[in-house]
Design a protein around this motif. Sequence first.
Motif, PDB file in Angstrom:
ATOM      1  N   PHE A  34      -1.895  -3.850  -7.296  1.00 38.89           N
ATOM      2  CA  PHE A  34      -2.666  -4.508  -6.248  1.00 38.89           C
ATOM      3  C   PHE A  34      -4.144  -4.180  -6.436  1.00 38.89           C
ATOM      4  O   PHE A  34      -4.555  -3.690  -7.481  1.00 38.89           O
ATOM      5  CB  PHE A  34      -2.171  -4.059  -4.874  1.00 38.89           C
ATOM      6  CG  PHE A  34      -0.718  -4.343  -4.639  1.00 38.89           C
ATOM      7  CD1 PHE A  34      -0.267  -5.645  -4.471  1.00 38.89           C
ATOM      8  CD2 PHE A  34       0.213  -3.305  -4.590  1.00 38.89           C
ATOM      9  CE1 PHE A  34       1.074  -5.914  -4.257  1.00 38.89           C
ATOM     10  CE2 PHE A  34       1.557  -3.560  -4.377  1.00 38.89           C
ATOM     11  CZ  PHE A  34       1.994  -4.873  -4.216  1.00 38.89           C
ATOM     12  N   HIS A  38      -5.285  -0.472  -1.390  1.00 42.83           N
ATOM     13  CA  HIS A  38      -4.589  -1.566  -0.722  1.00 42.83           C
ATOM     14  C   HIS A  38      -3.708  -1.048   0.427  1.00 42.83           C
ATOM     15  O   HIS A  38      -3.602   0.165   0.655  1.00 42.83           O
ATOM     16  CB  HIS A  38      -3.732  -2.316  -1.744  1.00 42.83           C
ATOM     17  CG  HIS A  38      -2.721  -1.437  -2.425  1.00 42.83           C
ATOM     18  ND1 HIS A  38      -1.527  -1.084  -1.834  1.00 42.83           N
ATOM     19  CD2 HIS A  38      -2.736  -0.814  -3.629  1.00 42.83           C
ATOM     20  CE1 HIS A  38      -0.842  -0.298  -2.645  1.00 42.83           C
ATOM     21  NE2 HIS A  38      -1.550  -0.116  -3.741  1.00 42.83           N
ATOM     22  N   ASP A  39      -3.066  -1.973   1.124  1.00 43.88           N
ATOM     23  CA  ASP A  39      -2.229  -1.613   2.272  1.00 43.88           C
ATOM     24  C   ASP A  39      -0.744  -1.839   2.008  1.00 43.88           C
ATOM     25  O   ASP A  39       0.053  -1.936   2.944  1.00 43.88           O
ATOM     26  CB  ASP A  39      -2.650  -2.394   3.520  1.00 43.88           C
ATOM     27  CG  ASP A  39      -2.458  -3.899   3.366  1.00 43.88           C
ATOM     28  OD1 ASP A  39      -2.083  -4.352   2.257  1.00 43.88           O
ATOM     29  OD2 ASP A  39      -2.676  -4.618   4.355  1.00 43.88           O
ATOM     30  N   GLN A  40      -0.346  -1.898   0.729  1.00 44.06           N
ATOM     31  CA  GLN A  40       1.053  -2.136   0.376  1.00 44.06           C
ATOM     32  C   GLN A  40       1.815  -0.852   0.056  1.00 44.06           C
ATOM     33  O   GLN A  40       2.934  -0.906  -0.462  1.00 44.06           O
ATOM     34  CB  GLN A  40       1.122  -3.080  -0.832  1.00 44.06           C
ATOM     35  CG  GLN A  40       0.466  -4.422  -0.611  1.00 44.06           C
ATOM     36  CD  GLN A  40       1.109  -5.190   0.523  1.00 44.06           C
ATOM     37  OE1 GLN A  40       2.318  -5.388   0.551  1.00 44.06           O
ATOM     38  NE2 GLN A  40       0.306  -5.611   1.490  1.00 44.06           N
ATOM     39  N   GLY A  41       1.215   0.280   0.347  1.00 43.69           N
ATOM     40  CA  GLY A  41       1.878   1.558   0.071  1.00 43.69           C
ATOM     41  C   GLY A  41       1.531   2.579   1.129  1.00 43.69           C
ATOM     42  O   GLY A  41       1.200   2.234   2.265  1.00 43.69           O
ATOM     43  N   TRP A 199       7.175   2.061  -4.646  1.00 47.89           N
ATOM     44  CA  TRP A 199       7.589   1.077  -5.644  1.00 47.89           C
ATOM     45  C   TRP A 199       8.249   1.735  -6.853  1.00 47.89           C
ATOM     46  O   TRP A 199       8.422   1.110  -7.899  1.00 47.89           O
ATOM     47  CB  TRP A 199       6.383   0.263  -6.100  1.00 47.89           C
ATOM     48  CG  TRP A 199       5.753  -0.523  -4.991  1.00 47.89           C
ATOM     49  CD1 TRP A 199       4.927  -0.048  -4.004  1.00 47.89           C
ATOM     50  CD2 TRP A 199       5.908  -1.912  -4.728  1.00 47.89           C
ATOM     51  NE1 TRP A 199       4.553  -1.056  -3.150  1.00 47.89           N
ATOM     52  CE2 TRP A 199       5.144  -2.222  -3.571  1.00 47.89           C
ATOM     53  CE3 TRP A 199       6.613  -2.943  -5.363  1.00 47.89           C
ATOM     54  CZ2 TRP A 199       5.081  -3.500  -3.030  1.00 47.89           C
ATOM     55  CZ3 TRP A 199       6.544  -4.216  -4.824  1.00 47.89           C
ATOM     56  CH2 TRP A 199       5.781  -4.486  -3.678  1.00 47.89           C
ATOM     57  N   ARG A 215       9.982   1.951   6.220  1.00 47.04           N
ATOM     58  CA  ARG A 215       8.968   1.293   7.043  1.00 47.04           C
ATOM     59  C   ARG A 215       8.665   2.158   8.262  1.00 47.04           C
ATOM     60  O   ARG A 215       9.567   2.605   8.954  1.00 47.04           O
ATOM     61  CB  ARG A 215       9.476  -0.074   7.472  1.00 47.04           C
ATOM     62  CG  ARG A 215       8.620  -0.847   8.463  1.00 47.04           C
ATOM     63  CD  ARG A 215       9.360  -2.134   8.799  1.00 47.04           C
ATOM     64  NE  ARG A 215       8.689  -2.951   9.801  1.00 47.04           N
ATOM     65  CZ  ARG A 215       8.904  -2.859  11.102  1.00 47.04           C
ATOM     66  NH1 ARG A 215       9.745  -1.956  11.580  1.00 47.04           N
ATOM     67  NH2 ARG A 215       8.274  -3.654  11.948  1.00 47.04           N
ATOM     68  N   LEU A 271      10.589  -4.882  -1.100  1.00 46.51           N
ATOM     69  CA  LEU A 271       9.176  -4.549  -0.888  1.00 46.51           C
ATOM     70  C   LEU A 271       8.274  -5.773  -0.920  1.00 46.51           C
ATOM     71  O   LEU A 271       7.129  -5.703  -0.449  1.00 46.51           O
ATOM     72  CB  LEU A 271       8.723  -3.532  -1.933  1.00 46.51           C
ATOM     73  CG  LEU A 271       9.224  -2.100  -1.703  1.00 46.51           C
ATOM     74  CD1 LEU A 271       9.025  -1.252  -2.951  1.00 46.51           C
ATOM     75  CD2 LEU A 271       8.530  -1.479  -0.511  1.00 46.51           C
ATOM     76  N   ARG A 272       8.757  -6.859  -1.467  1.00 47.74           N
ATOM     77  CA  ARG A 272       7.954  -8.090  -1.501  1.00 47.74           C
ATOM     78  C   ARG A 272       8.080  -8.886  -0.198  1.00 47.74           C
ATOM     79  O   ARG A 272       7.314  -9.808   0.036  1.00 47.74           O
ATOM     80  CB  ARG A 272       8.402  -8.977  -2.680  1.00 47.74           C
ATOM     81  CG  ARG A 272       8.262  -8.325  -4.041  1.00 47.74           C
ATOM     82  CD  ARG A 272       6.836  -8.271  -4.498  1.00 47.74           C
ATOM     83  NE  ARG A 272       6.712  -7.646  -5.821  1.00 47.74           N
ATOM     84  CZ  ARG A 272       5.558  -7.374  -6.413  1.00 47.74           C
ATOM     85  NH1 ARG A 272       4.419  -7.665  -5.797  1.00 47.74           N
ATOM     86  NH2 ARG A 272       5.523  -6.817  -7.601  1.00 47.74           N
ATOM     87  N   VAL A 274       8.477  -7.504   3.327  1.00 50.58           N
ATOM     88  CA  VAL A 274       8.554  -6.484   4.371  1.00 50.58           C
ATOM     89  C   VAL A 274       8.344  -7.120   5.741  1.00 50.58           C
ATOM     90  O   VAL A 274       7.408  -7.899   5.936  1.00 50.58           O
ATOM     91  CB  VAL A 274       7.491  -5.379   4.136  1.00 50.58           C
ATOM     92  CG1 VAL A 274       7.565  -4.336   5.242  1.00 50.58           C
ATOM     93  CG2 VAL A 274       7.696  -4.730   2.775  1.00 50.58           C
ATOM     94  N   ARG A 276       6.893  -7.204   9.050  1.00 46.62           N
ATOM     95  CA  ARG A 276       5.744  -6.552   9.682  1.00 46.62           C
ATOM     96  C   ARG A 276       5.737  -6.699  11.204  1.00 46.62           C
ATOM     97  O   ARG A 276       4.824  -6.216  11.865  1.00 46.62           O
ATOM     98  CB  ARG A 276       4.445  -7.148   9.115  1.00 46.62           C
ATOM     99  CG  ARG A 276       4.289  -6.987   7.601  1.00 46.62           C
ATOM    100  CD  ARG A 276       3.896  -5.589   7.228  1.00 46.62           C
ATOM    101  NE  ARG A 276       3.736  -5.416   5.792  1.00 46.62           N
ATOM    102  CZ  ARG A 276       3.312  -4.292   5.197  1.00 46.62           C
ATOM    103  NH1 ARG A 276       3.010  -3.252   5.951  1.00 46.62           N
ATOM    104  NH2 ARG A 276       3.192  -4.216   3.895  1.00 46.62           N
TER     105      ARG A 276
END
Length: 377
Positions: A34, A38-41, A199, A215, A271-272, A274, A276
């Motif tokens: 990313f 970023h905000d994906q982890g 990931w 999550r 993970l693709r 999620v 929210r």
Amino acid sequence: MTAEVAVVGLGAIGSMALWRLAERGVRVHGYEQFGLAHDQGASAGETRRFSVQSQGDPRFTPLAVEALELWRELSDGELFRQTGGVIIGPEGTPAIASALASAREYGLPYESLAADELRSRFRQHVVRDHDVGVTDPLAGYLRPEASVAAAVGRARALGAEVSLETEIVAVESRPDGVAVVTRGGSKTYERVILAPGAWAGGLVPGAAGMVVPRRLVQGWYPAKNPADYRPEVFGVFERVGDISAYGFPSLDGATVKVGVKFGTHPVVDDLRRVDRVVDQRHLGRLAEAIHDFFPGLRPEPAIVRTGIEGYSPDGRPLLGPTSADHRIVVACGFSGSGFKFAPVMGDIAADFATTGSTGRKVSFLAAERQPAAGRVK
């Protein structure tokens, strides 16, 4: 080879490993699927709690002390702010006993407080008659996104190569080195550090069963009197025992970030994709906890955010070379309380990637081990 070492994943641990390798003069190449910070982890959410005390395993305490010095080396005063902190919970709670023991064992500053003292000094909290507390004057908060950006920036200034928005398809052991395969081709390195966080399942050998994406939910609650929650008067905190919660002083002068944990964070299967959305039932439970324990906050959050973290079954990170190929160093499963250790864990990963060993006592974090009871704190 264009570089000696590759770092896959530039979140908390990977960014610090990149910096520590570059600091040693190693030719290093960092990859991130990313963008930066970023905000994906797990390196998102504005703040992370720092404390030198251990609520689970005292072997983490010297690592936290060393991490504090590295945070100060990296920080310009904006990444880490030392506010002091407190742990509050019912007398006899194991986490409080462990924090107190670790402070005593390593000669760290602390105070052990009874309920009346807690009420006098920490009036923003509801303190019940059976509650006790342990203070940590060295505690404070870290800025995760800014810290990741600072570490990568420092590494780049020292000559590191960085590839952002670059998905890694595979990491392969080859006779001439370890290949990092992207959709645009592959490059071979002497060693590779795998630090993909949540990931990890698709890249790290054995990680599908050892690093579980979960999550979590965090809320920012309006303060009735914002002056009571300024960093100068309100430090970081954790509540343990019959409630599991943590929080920070107000950074915006209006809201206070609080995380409340109800049992185990739910597993993320994809993970693709999620989810929210925080449902009304969860929001209701959060409001009840805020009402019961933090009367100076309005129980309806101004902001609610979900995050993704990667947990190991025993709560301890996986750190060290893989048995299948010692040229591949694993550094993942740090979620829970791992961010505070990031610079020292990155430095240890750099040890393994340059010499194959480390002088720190981290054998209990071996990348391939049988899960045991305990959790990182």
